[in-house]
Design a protein around this motif. Sequence first.
Motif, mmCIF file in Angstrom:
data_model
loop_
_atom_site.group_PDB
_atom_site.id
_atom_site.type_symbol
_atom_site.label_atom_id
_atom_site.label_comp_id
_atom_site.label_asym_id
_atom_site.label_seq_id
_atom_site.Cartn_x
_atom_site.Cartn_y
_atom_site.Cartn_z
ATOM 1 N N ALA A 250 9.288 5.741 0.262
ATOM 2 C CA ALA A 250 9.713 5.500 -1.265
ATOM 3 C C ALA A 250 8.668 6.208 -2.016
ATOM 4 N N GLU A 251 8.896 6.735 -3.293
ATOM 5 C CA GLU A 251 8.182 7.099 -4.279
ATOM 6 C C GLU A 251 7.587 6.019 -5.212
ATOM 7 N N VAL B 286 8.538 1.753 -8.356
ATOM 8 C CA VAL B 286 9.301 1.975 -6.955
ATOM 9 C C VAL B 286 10.358 2.865 -7.262
ATOM 10 N N ASP B 287 10.423 4.093 -6.998
ATOM 11 C CA ASP B 287 11.427 5.013 -7.383
ATOM 12 C C ASP B 287 11.847 4.671 -8.837
ATOM 13 N N GLY B 288 10.976 4.609 -9.618
ATOM 14 C CA GLY B 288 11.361 4.348 -11.111
ATOM 15 C C GLY B 288 11.432 3.120 -11.544
ATOM 16 N N ALA B 289 11.741 2.059 -10.785
ATOM 17 C CA ALA B 289 11.830 0.585 -11.005
ATOM 18 C C ALA B 289 10.697 -0.294 -11.082
ATOM 19 N N PRO B 290 10.544 -0.925 -12.048
ATOM 20 C CA PRO B 290 9.089 -1.772 -11.865
ATOM 21 C C PRO B 290 9.210 -2.852 -11.097
ATOM 22 N N HIS C 97 -1.320 6.963 -10.883
ATOM 23 C CA HIS C 97 -1.192 7.977 -9.693
ATOM 24 C C HIS C 97 0.168 7.553 -8.990
ATOM 25 N N SER C 98 0.923 8.686 -8.500
ATOM 26 C CA SER C 98 1.921 8.814 -7.891
ATOM 27 C C SER C 98 2.081 9.241 -6.554
ATOM 28 N N GLY C 99 2.755 8.682 -5.488
ATOM 29 C CA GLY C 99 2.772 9.426 -4.354
ATOM 30 C C GLY C 99 3.732 8.498 -3.284
ATOM 31 N N ARG C 100 4.061 9.182 -2.349
ATOM 32 C CA ARG C 100 4.948 8.391 -1.247
ATOM 33 C C ARG C 100 4.317 7.212 -0.517
ATOM 34 N N VAL C 101 5.014 6.278 -0.401
ATOM 35 C CA VAL C 101 4.356 5.016 0.506
ATOM 36 C C VAL C 101 4.319 5.626 2.011
#
Length: 211
Positions: free
Chosen positions: A180-181, A192-196, A153-157
Amino acid sequence: MASPAIDDYLKRIYQHTEWQTERITPSQLALELGLAPSSVTEMVQKLAAQGLVTHRPYGPVALSDAGAARAAAVIRRHRLIETWLVREFGYGWDEVHDEAEVLEHSISDRLLDGIDERLGHPPFDPHGDAIPDASGHVRREAFVLLAAAAPGHSGRVLRVSDRDPALLRALEDGGVRPGAELTVTDASAVAVDGAPFPLPAGAAAAVWLSA
């Protein structure tokens, strides 16, 4: 009649159903407020007599229209003050809750309106909680608790609970802030924004994402 004690009760009842649908029970309210159940039961009866809540014995507590309006006004004060302290005074988002708890009962309506104007009428506080407007209305969108989000699942905080300052600091270090995405990797990690980012203890129950 102005009463910080009544306002605190109404605020807790209001907050309980902002991010989930189950109404609060007197025993839960006692736990939230750190008070004896007998004291809470007595106050709930007084609030019901004043037309601020509806309640039946041993059942949950709900705000009446009058109670919801009063609770929204207190919430508005608290969250505008938090936003003001972060933006204008350099407070961290982990430092503002206790300050706002004191100030929300003491500043004038004129000062509150001035703060709102200066901040540009913000719809959300630093933690992502909605700030009611002067009429008590709020902006919301569909959400999911991180603990209930499926892997992938992806979403904005949308919101981070402000109850644990240490957790707020840990999440900030990982970039987990409103806006943040975030992509759910598994029960213990996200991107978080692509970073683990490995989730700190308690994080999954304290972060809400766009659905």
